[in-house]
Write an enzyme that holds these catalytic residues in place. Structure first.
Site, PDB file in Angstrom:
ATOM      1  N   HIS A 163       0.858  -1.201   0.000  1.00  9.79           N
ATOM      2  CA  HIS A 163       0.000   0.000   0.000  1.00  9.79           C
ATOM      3  C   HIS A 163       0.886   1.239   0.000  1.00  9.79           C
ATOM      4  O   HIS A 163       0.748   2.090   0.893  1.00  9.79           O
ATOM      5  CB  HIS A 163      -0.902   0.072   1.246  1.00  9.79           C
ATOM      6  CG  HIS A 163      -2.088  -0.827   1.207  1.00  9.79           C
ATOM      7  ND1 HIS A 163      -2.769  -1.179   2.362  1.00  9.79           N
ATOM      8  CD2 HIS A 163      -2.735  -1.431   0.190  1.00  9.79           C
ATOM      9  CE1 HIS A 163      -3.776  -1.972   2.032  1.00  9.79           C
ATOM     10  NE2 HIS A 163      -3.785  -2.145   0.722  1.00  9.79           N
ATOM     11  N   HIS A 184     -12.051  -9.458  -5.436  1.00  2.13           N
ATOM     12  CA  HIS A 184     -11.692  -8.142  -4.891  1.00  2.13           C
ATOM     13  C   HIS A 184     -10.878  -7.422  -5.964  1.00  2.13           C
ATOM     14  O   HIS A 184      -9.986  -8.017  -6.574  1.00  2.13           O
ATOM     15  CB  HIS A 184     -10.889  -8.369  -3.615  1.00  2.13           C
ATOM     16  CG  HIS A 184     -10.359  -7.150  -2.943  1.00  2.13           C
ATOM     17  ND1 HIS A 184     -11.023  -5.943  -2.946  1.00  2.13           N
ATOM     18  CD2 HIS A 184      -9.227  -6.967  -2.205  1.00  2.13           C
ATOM     19  CE1 HIS A 184     -10.308  -5.068  -2.240  1.00  2.13           C
ATOM     20  NE2 HIS A 184      -9.218  -5.654  -1.796  1.00  2.13           N
ATOM     21  N   GLU A 236      -8.881  -4.738  -5.735  1.00  5.25           N
ATOM     22  CA  GLU A 236      -7.662  -3.987  -5.401  1.00  5.25           C
ATOM     23  C   GLU A 236      -6.494  -4.501  -6.248  1.00  5.25           C
ATOM     24  O   GLU A 236      -6.422  -5.680  -6.606  1.00  5.25           O
ATOM     25  CB  GLU A 236      -7.349  -4.092  -3.899  1.00  5.25           C
ATOM     26  CG  GLU A 236      -6.330  -3.044  -3.481  1.00  5.25           C
ATOM     27  CD  GLU A 236      -6.222  -2.850  -1.973  1.00  5.25           C
ATOM     28  OE1 GLU A 236      -6.901  -3.553  -1.206  1.00  5.25           O
ATOM     29  OE2 GLU A 236      -5.429  -1.956  -1.571  1.00  5.25           O
ATOM     30  N   ASP A 243      -3.533  -5.462  -6.009  1.00  4.97           N
ATOM     31  CA  ASP A 243      -2.693  -6.621  -5.714  1.00  4.97           C
ATOM     32  C   ASP A 243      -3.337  -7.931  -6.170  1.00  4.97           C
ATOM     33  O   ASP A 243      -2.661  -8.947  -6.271  1.00  4.97           O
ATOM     34  CB  ASP A 243      -2.313  -6.691  -4.235  1.00  4.97           C
ATOM     35  CG  ASP A 243      -3.478  -6.500  -3.297  1.00  4.97           C
ATOM     36  OD1 ASP A 243      -4.444  -5.814  -3.664  1.00  4.97           O
ATOM     37  OD2 ASP A 243      -3.427  -7.030  -2.170  1.00  4.97           O
ATOM     38  N   HIS A 270     -12.336  -5.838   2.799  1.00  8.16           N
ATOM     39  CA  HIS A 270     -12.260  -4.512   3.387  1.00  8.16           C
ATOM     40  C   HIS A 270     -12.570  -3.384   2.393  1.00  8.16           C
ATOM     41  O   HIS A 270     -12.403  -2.209   2.743  1.00  8.16           O
ATOM     42  CB  HIS A 270     -10.852  -4.307   3.975  1.00  8.16           C
ATOM     43  CG  HIS A 270      -9.767  -4.261   2.924  1.00  8.16           C
ATOM     44  ND1 HIS A 270      -8.891  -3.214   2.871  1.00  8.16           N
ATOM     45  CD2 HIS A 270      -9.460  -5.049   1.893  1.00  8.16           C
ATOM     46  CE1 HIS A 270      -8.062  -3.390   1.861  1.00  8.16           C
ATOM     47  NE2 HIS A 270      -8.380  -4.498   1.262  1.00  8.16           N
ATOM     48  N   ASP A 286      -8.888 -11.210   0.953  1.00 12.16           N
ATOM     49  CA  ASP A 286      -8.038 -10.622   2.002  1.00 12.16           C
ATOM     50  C   ASP A 286      -8.370 -11.144   3.405  1.00 12.16           C
ATOM     51  O   ASP A 286      -7.486 -11.256   4.261  1.00 12.16           O
ATOM     52  CB  ASP A 286      -8.194  -9.101   2.012  1.00 12.16           C
ATOM     53  CG  ASP A 286      -7.421  -8.418   0.893  1.00 12.16           C
ATOM     54  OD1 ASP A 286      -6.422  -8.974   0.421  1.00 12.16           O
ATOM     55  OD2 ASP A 286      -7.833  -7.312   0.496  1.00 12.16           O
ATOM     56  N   TYR A 313      -2.188  -7.893  10.634  1.00 12.70           N
ATOM     57  CA  TYR A 313      -3.050  -7.662   9.470  1.00 12.70           C
ATOM     58  C   TYR A 313      -4.430  -7.189   9.937  1.00 12.70           C
ATOM     59  O   TYR A 313      -4.982  -6.218   9.412  1.00 12.70           O
ATOM     60  CB  TYR A 313      -3.174  -8.977   8.689  1.00 12.70           C
ATOM     61  CG  TYR A 313      -3.767  -8.860   7.314  1.00 12.70           C
ATOM     62  CD1 TYR A 313      -2.959  -8.618   6.214  1.00 12.70           C
ATOM     63  CD2 TYR A 313      -5.133  -9.019   7.106  1.00 12.70           C
ATOM     64  CE1 TYR A 313      -3.495  -8.533   4.942  1.00 12.70           C
ATOM     65  CE2 TYR A 313      -5.675  -8.938   5.842  1.00 12.70           C
ATOM     66  CZ  TYR A 313      -4.851  -8.689   4.757  1.00 12.70           C
ATOM     67  OH  TYR A 313      -5.381  -8.604   3.504  1.00 12.70           O
ATOM     68  N   HIS A 348      -3.630 -13.766   0.569  1.00 13.24           N
ATOM     69  CA  HIS A 348      -2.254 -13.448   0.989  1.00 13.24           C
ATOM     70  C   HIS A 348      -1.812 -14.491   2.016  1.00 13.24           C
ATOM     71  O   HIS A 348      -2.554 -14.797   2.955  1.00 13.24           O
ATOM     72  CB  HIS A 348      -2.174 -12.082   1.677  1.00 13.24           C
ATOM     73  CG  HIS A 348      -2.496 -10.920   0.795  1.00 13.24           C
ATOM     74  ND1 HIS A 348      -1.708 -10.547  -0.272  1.00 13.24           N
ATOM     75  CD2 HIS A 348      -3.508 -10.038   0.831  1.00 13.24           C
ATOM     76  CE1 HIS A 348      -2.229  -9.482  -0.851  1.00 13.24           C
ATOM     77  NE2 HIS A 348      -3.331  -9.153  -0.203  1.00 13.24           N
TER      78      HIS A 348
HETATM   79 FE1  FEO Z   1      -7.387  -5.435  -0.423  1.00 15.10          FE
HETATM   80 FE2  FEO Z   1      -4.977  -7.720  -0.793  1.00 15.10          FE
HETATM   81  O1  FEO Z   1      -6.066  -6.305  -1.310  1.00 15.10           O
END
Ligand code: FEO
Length: 395
Positions: free
Chosen positions: A23, A79, A81, A83, A145, A164, A192, A225
């Protein structure tokens, strides 16, 4: 590189051994991370999530070794995002017409990020997609999230792809929770949660209860992750319920920055006062200028109370302390007490400002902080110990 997960599920993601900041500069990843993508080869073939953009070419080349890309029937984007979606443009270049299953918000965000009009198929909680004898069931998980987040459950194999949620930034070739160092895994999981999920705790509880109410058997949780939960996957769900419920340990964190050591000396005297009064409570001290901020946030998360210290500078507070306050305000910690202290030379506004900012960040701040002029002498040190005693006594 790919790895067997279960039956016809393979991990086809990327382990990022080098990652130290995530991030931007927002999240420290001392142990690296991974972007987990899963290929499910049933009668129909589904690909769940992709990896971060810098690894897009490598990801697609590796994927080609697993399957002819034309055989992929569905892409599931749990998701949006970067990544997890960063490799989509490279992947979709090869298979532009393959449908991408995601939430309504997911499609909106993917369009906003990549400006492509892919074949989006919008799904809601309870929608199903048949892979033959098994099917995927989608569960929206907004604000866990991001507004677009969703879980995907695979029947038959009883696997929850949670994206996530329940993940952690941990690079490991061992893949499964029972094969990694347990203390290291716990630390990365709580870090996390503390740094990413704390503000969404009420939604975490609601969503977990909703998912549990479906009574779906659960054999594995495949996160996006870090490691996969295959040994007692319910353990991380139980931890999330505990962490989401105004979690605290019997810990006080003393967090400070100091210009010429006077505020540090105050911190240590306050700690001594706390210990004289309560020898059960864990007291931890951190110099904010020298400690990783995400590790500090994790300590705040564990604490029932914090004491924040800053010298006064230019009628204000030191920048590392201001940064922590900003971060804590966004995380919306609940049910934590706070006090403030600091040394000063002439104007001495810092302590009053700290108390006001702590209250503004949602802490139950003490009415009074403690100021000591210049360096604490014997009387100053005594007043610090007394402040520590009063503080711990008030909890
Ligand atoms: Fe919210 Fe691993 O991205």
């Amino acid at each position: 590189m790919s790895m067997a997960v279960k039956n016809n599920i393979r991990w086809v993601g990327k382990i990022d051994w080098e990652l130290r900041k995530f991030h931007g500069d927002e999240y420290s990843t001392h142990k690296g991370s991974s972007y987990n993508s899963y290929l499910i080869k049933e009668e129909k073939v589904a690909l769940i999530d992709t990896v971060w953009g810098p690894f897009a070419k490598e990801y697609v080349e590796n994927l080609k070794k697993e399957i002819d890309l034309d055989q992929i029937d569905y892409v599931i984007a749990c998701h949006s995002e970067n990544d997890h979606s960063g490799a989509l443009p490279e992947l979709m270049r090869h298979i532009p017409d393959v449908p991408i299953y995601c939430t309504k918000n997911g499609a909106k965000i993917l369009k906003g990020l990549y400006h492509r009009d892919w074949n989006f198929q919008l799904v809601k909680t309870g929608d199903k997609l048949s892979l033959g004898t098994k099917e995927l069931i989608f569960v929206e998980a907004p604000m866990l999230h991001w507004p677009d987040s969703m879980f995907t459950y695979l029947t038959g194999d009883e696997v929850l792809f949670s994206n996530d949620a329940f993940g952690q930034h941990l690079a490991s070739e061992f893949m499964f929770n029972d094969r990694v160092d347990q203390a290291e895994l716990y630390q990365e999981c709580i870090k996390y949660y503390a740094n990413i999920l704390t503000p969404f705790s009420p939604m975490v509880i609601r969503k977990i209860k909703e998912v549990l109410s479906f009574n779906l058997p659960l054999d594995m949780i495949c996160t996006s992750h870090g490691i996969i939960w295959r040994d007692n996957p319910a353990q991380i769900i139980e931890k999330y319920l505990e962490w989401a419920d105004n979690y605290q340990e019997n810990q006080i964190s003393i967090l400070y920055d100091t210009m010429w050591d006077s505020t540090r000396v105050m911190a240590e005297e306050i700690a001594a006062g706390i210990r004289e009064t309560d020898d059960q409570v864990t007291v931890k001290l951190h110099n904010l200028a020298k400690t990783d901020k995400n590790d500090v946030i994790t300590e705040v998360f564990k604490s029932k109370a914090i004491l924040l210290g800053s010298s006064t500078i230019n009628n204000g507070i030191l920048v590392s302390v201001a940064a922590l306050l900003e971060e804590m305000k966004g995380l919306k910690f609940k049910n934590k007490k706070a006090g403030a202290f600091g040394s000063y030379g002439w104007s001495g506004e810092a302590v009053k400002l700290l108390l006001a900012k702590l209250a503004d960040a949602g802490f139950e701040a003490m009415d009074e902080g403690l100021r000591v002029i210049w360096a604490p002498d014997e009387e100053g040190a005594r007043s610090c110990r007394e402040y520590g005693k009063t503080f711990v006594g008030s909890l």
